[in-house]
Every structure is written in C-alpha cells, then in structure tokens.
Design a protein around this motif. Structure first.
Motif, PDB file in Angstrom:
ATOM      1  N   TRP A 123     -62.922  20.595 -28.623  1.00  3.56           N
ATOM      2  CA  TRP A 123     -64.200  20.308 -29.282  1.00  3.56           C
ATOM      3  C   TRP A 123     -65.001  21.588 -29.469  1.00  3.56           C
ATOM      4  N   SER A 124     -65.011  22.425 -28.441  1.00  5.62           N
ATOM      5  CA  SER A 124     -65.786  23.669 -28.504  1.00  5.62           C
ATOM      6  C   SER A 124     -65.212  24.625 -29.549  1.00  5.62           C
ATOM      7  N   LEU A 125     -63.883  24.757 -29.586  1.00  9.40           N
ATOM      8  CA  LEU A 125     -63.256  25.628 -30.575  1.00  9.40           C
ATOM      9  C   LEU A 125     -63.573  25.157 -31.993  1.00  9.40           C
ATOM     10  N   LEU A 126     -63.498  23.859 -32.208  1.00  6.65           N
ATOM     11  CA  LEU A 126     -63.792  23.321 -33.531  1.00  6.65           C
ATOM     12  C   LEU A 126     -65.265  23.522 -33.889  1.00  6.65           C
ATOM     13  N   SER A 127     -66.146  23.339 -32.917  1.00 10.99           N
ATOM     14  CA  SER A 127     -67.572  23.505 -33.170  1.00 10.99           C
ATOM     15  C   SER A 127     -67.931  24.939 -33.510  1.00 10.99           C
ATOM     16  N   ALA A 128     -67.111  25.887 -33.028  1.00  7.98           N
ATOM     17  CA  ALA A 128     -67.394  27.308 -33.237  1.00  7.98           C
ATOM     18  C   ALA A 128     -66.838  27.851 -34.547  1.00  7.98           C
ATOM     19  N   LEU A 129     -66.262  26.982 -35.382  1.00 10.13           N
ATOM     20  CA  LEU A 129     -65.735  27.449 -36.664  1.00 10.13           C
ATOM     21  C   LEU A 129     -66.862  28.028 -37.519  1.00 10.13           C
ATOM     22  N   PRO A 130     -66.677  29.225 -38.068  1.00 12.89           N
ATOM     23  CA  PRO A 130     -67.726  29.836 -38.901  1.00 12.89           C
ATOM     24  C   PRO A 130     -68.122  28.961 -40.087  1.00 12.89           C
ATOM     25  N   GLN A 131     -67.171  28.163 -40.581  1.00 14.65           N
ATOM     26  CA  GLN A 131     -67.457  27.318 -41.742  1.00 14.65           C
ATOM     27  C   GLN A 131     -68.544  26.280 -41.458  1.00 14.65           C
ATOM     28  N   LEU A 132     -68.799  26.009 -40.167  1.00 13.06           N
ATOM     29  CA  LEU A 132     -69.792  24.987 -39.811  1.00 13.06           C
ATOM     30  C   LEU A 132     -71.186  25.563 -39.595  1.00 13.06           C
ATOM     31  N   ALA A 133     -71.288  26.876 -39.606  1.00  7.35           N
ATOM     32  CA  ALA A 133     -72.588  27.506 -39.362  1.00  7.35           C
ATOM     33  C   ALA A 133     -73.524  27.281 -40.549  1.00  7.35           C
ATOM     34  N   THR A 134     -74.782  27.019 -40.244  1.00  4.65           N
ATOM     35  CA  THR A 134     -75.814  26.889 -41.279  1.00  4.65           C
ATOM     36  C   THR A 134     -76.983  27.787 -40.914  1.00  4.65           C
ATOM     37  N   ALA A 135     -77.858  27.998 -41.877  1.00  2.00           N
ATOM     38  CA  ALA A 135     -79.038  28.823 -41.618  1.00  2.00           C
ATOM     39  C   ALA A 135     -79.911  28.197 -40.541  1.00  2.00           C
ATOM     40  N   ALA A 136     -79.927  26.872 -40.492  1.00  2.00           N
ATOM     41  CA  ALA A 136     -80.778  26.185 -39.519  1.00  2.00           C
ATOM     42  C   ALA A 136     -80.170  26.187 -38.116  1.00  2.00           C
ATOM     43  N   SER A 137     -78.865  25.909 -38.034  1.00  3.57           N
ATOM     44  CA  SER A 137     -78.234  25.753 -36.714  1.00  3.57           C
ATOM     45  C   SER A 137     -77.619  27.028 -36.172  1.00  3.57           C
ATOM     46  N   GLY A 138     -77.257  27.954 -37.064  1.00 10.84           N
ATOM     47  CA  GLY A 138     -76.557  29.154 -36.621  1.00 10.84           C
ATOM     48  C   GLY A 138     -75.122  28.837 -36.257  1.00 10.84           C
ATOM     49  N   LEU A 139     -74.433  29.810 -35.666  1.00 13.07           N
ATOM     50  CA  LEU A 139     -73.026  29.651 -35.277  1.00 13.07           C
ATOM     51  C   LEU A 139     -72.943  29.241 -33.814  1.00 13.07           C
ATOM     52  N   TYR A 140     -72.235  28.150 -33.553  1.00 13.60           N
ATOM     53  CA  TYR A 140     -72.054  27.676 -32.182  1.00 13.60           C
ATOM     54  C   TYR A 140     -71.160  28.648 -31.410  1.00 13.60           C
ATOM     55  N   SER A 141     -71.514  28.928 -30.166  1.00 14.01           N
ATOM     56  CA  SER A 141     -70.661  29.748 -29.298  1.00 14.01           C
ATOM     57  C   SER A 141     -70.435  29.007 -27.992  1.00 14.01           C
ATOM     58  N   ILE A 142     -69.234  29.165 -27.447  1.00 14.02           N
ATOM     59  CA  ILE A 142     -68.883  28.489 -26.201  1.00 14.02           C
ATOM     60  C   ILE A 142     -69.584  29.206 -25.043  1.00 14.02           C
ATOM     61  N   PRO A 143     -70.358  28.510 -24.232  1.00 13.99           N
ATOM     62  CA  PRO A 143     -71.072  29.174 -23.133  1.00 13.99           C
ATOM     63  C   PRO A 143     -70.118  29.665 -22.055  1.00 13.99           C
TER      64      PRO A 143
END
Length: 363
Positions: free
Chosen positions: A255-275
């Motif tokens: 789930w974390s790897l998929l969430s960190a895909l650059p394609q999912l980043a938006t100006a509002a949310s930014g890019l997810y990174s695994i803590p």
C-alpha cells in the motif's frame, strides 16, 4: 495447463561479512519463474532485489555467500556452482543481465558493433562475417537507425537511450532463456523510458524468453509485468499477478509503495513518502520487519513473523492483517482503481513516443 518453471528458488538466504559482522541481505526467499513470463521484483533500495538476482548468475561480491537454500535452473543447482568455468555455461546463453547504467556495461574504447559481434562469436560460434551481419540485424531490431553505418561508432557517440538499446542487443545476442533487467530505465527520461519498456516487451514476445524486471517504481511495471513480487528487508512480503497487486494489494508495505507513486502526487497533497527507515539487517528481526513503519500495525507484528496467507491460488502476502482474527482494514483511498489509471498513463506515454518518432526519437 500447468506452467513450466524455468528457475526455482527454495528457502534462499544470503549474508555479507561487513566490518566483522554478518548482514542478512536475503532471508528465506522462495520463488518460481515461469517460462516466457515477466516477473517484476519491486521494493525500496536495499530491499534485496539486486542481491537476489546476483545469486542467479554467480555475481555476488567476494564477501557475500549463500547460507541456506538452493536455486535450480533446469537440472542445474546454481547454488552449488563455485568456479567461473562452471558459471560460463549459465551466464549469457542461460541467464543474462541488463544493468541500469549502459556505460558500465559497454567498453568505451571498442566500437558498438564489435562488442555485439564478440558475444555472437562466443555464444553462437559464428564466423566474424556472420557475427557482423547478425549484429547489424540486432541493432536494427532494437531500434538503432542506419545500423550498418553506425556499426563502427563508439558508445560516447550514442545517447543514453540508444546505449541502453545496444545493451539490450548485446543481451539478445546470447539468446538467453532468462533476461534480468536491473533498473534498466531509471536513468532515462519518461518518454524514452516508455519506449524502452515497449521494446523489451516486444522483443520478449518475439524471442520467447522469461524476464525478471527489477525496479523500485511499481508504476514502471504496471503495463508489462505478468506477476509482481514485493520485497522488503530481504524477504518477499507479497506476490501476485499484476492485476492482483494493483487492484487488490494486501500488505501495508505494498500500500505504501503504491501510495508513493509520483503519478499520484498533486499540488494539494504533495508526494506521499513512507515514514521511518528500513531495519538494520545486521541483527535478527523479531516479528514483522515493516512493523515500526506500519500505520496499521498490530501487537502480533512485534512478536512473531507473519506466515504466508493465501489470498487466491496466485496471490499471497505475509501480514497479520490477513489472519481471520485480525480487525478488518481497508486499503488507503489514494490507491483505489490505481491499475487502470497507470496503464492508461503508460499507454499515453508510449503513444506520445510513437508520434514523436518512435524508437529513434532518443538519438
């Protein structure tokens, strides 16, 4: 019909001696590669992807060793091979590797054509004239324009994308049964990356070899992989078909790897990174290695390593969340309907590359 297994890994462990300590790089991995499939190994840097595949070609560093398990390639037990003379029967014609940086694979003071021809002469016992003709044909097949004229060019005269095509041509000159692609598109821009992925898939259909594709980016393999194995801290924590991993992932690390895909980043949310950070492999890991970084962690994760839980006949994951006694947890909303979005994006990139000149646009 039952699929033919071309490579079988059974309970494999690998350690490295580093500064007087043992680092457990691979921990009890079992895996099968099927005939003519594309199997992707995904995970963060340091998860063990490249180390695992180096055991398939006897390329572990001098301080590394297989401590348990075995690797079978046909009737040959690769984990028993010790000498280069024994490995010569496997490397190249049996199993060959394409690396991330083509400049480390090509000799800068030899012409491109001669490097391909040398491989053909060695592995196919062709005459120099036959090898040259076949080398030019391979250069053409891999998208090198004016191949006959560019046969005598040197690596520095080619762009990064063209050099990667030459490395693919060298690999195909061996007529391998298994092709290992170790991050072959990481150094390329997104348009050239799409072209190389399309080329690899096309050549695999034509030459009928199996592929192990190593990457840290699940988005890269969305449109080409048949199955995906997710690696973390030296183990495979989830394995399934491409659709199963994208549509129905079960391990929180996936789930974390998929969430960190650059394609999912938006100006509002930014890019997810695994803590957090991966655990040290110098020490024995108690429980689930991902537990300290897992927002869905259970008490059992810190006490006992989870077993494999079958999700389907082709899909399993090592997480206590799949235990019938565990609370029901939904995957993050961010990654729902992800596979269709990524495939559409990849196809769009490939269409753009074709409109801008197809395989020759990375000159």
């Amino acid at each position: 019909m039952k699929q033919q297994v071309v490579l079988a890994v059974d309970d494999l462990s690998v350690s490295f001696r580093v500064r007087g300590q043992d680092l457990q790089a691979i921990r009890h991995v079992s895996l099968a590669l099927y005939d003519q499939e594309i199997l992707a190994l995904v995970g963060e840097s340091g998860s063990g992807k490249s180390v695992l595949t180096k055991t398939f070609t006897g390329m572990l560093e001098d301080n590394g060793r297989i401590t348990s398990g075995r690797i079978m390639y046909g009737d040959t037990c690769l984990s028993d091979l010790k000498r280069d003379r024994e490995w010569d029967q496997i490397r190249g014609k049996g199993i060959t590797t394409i690396f991330q940086d083509p400049m480390t694979s090509l000799d800068p003071i030899k012409t491109i054509g001669s490097q391909i021809a040398e491989v053909i002469i060695k592995h196919q016992q062709k005459s120099p004239a036959e090898a040259k003709a076949q080398a030019i044909e391979l250069m053409t097949r891999t998208g090198i324009p004016d191949a006959a004229e560019r046969y005598n060019a040197y690596p520095f005269e080619y762009s990064g994308g063209m050099r990667q095509r030459i490395v693919i041509a060298v690999a195909l000159a061996c007529h391998p049964r298994i092709l290992i692609c170790d991050e072959p598109t990481t150094a390329l821009d997104v348009t050239i990356q799409a072209q190389i992925l399309d080329l690899i898939k096309q050549l695999q259909r034509e030459y009928h070899f199996s592929i192990i594709f190593i990457t840290h980016d699940l988005g890269v393999v969305a449109a080409i992989a048949d199955r995906i194995a997710v690696m973390y801290a030296g183990q495979i924590v989830e394995l399934g078909t491409c659709d199963e991993i994208f549509y129905d992932p079960r391990h929180p690390y996936t789930w974390s790897l998929l969430s960190a895909l650059p394609q999912l980043a938006t100006a509002a949310s930014g890019l997810y990174s695994i803590p957090g950070t991966p655990p040290s492999l110098f020490h024995d890991i108690e429980g689930d290695a991902f537990a300290p970084r897992n927002r869905y962690t259970l008490a059992a994760d810190f006490k006992q390593e989870p077993p494999k839980f079958d999700v389907s006949p082709t899909h399993w994951a090592k997480t206590w969340l799949l235990d019938p006694r565990a609370p029901k947890v939904e995957k993050p909303a961010l990654i729902r309907n992800l596979h269709a979005r990524l495939v559409a994006l990849t196809k769009s990139e490939m269409q753009i590359s074709q409109k801008t000149g197809g395989p020759t646009s990375d000159e």
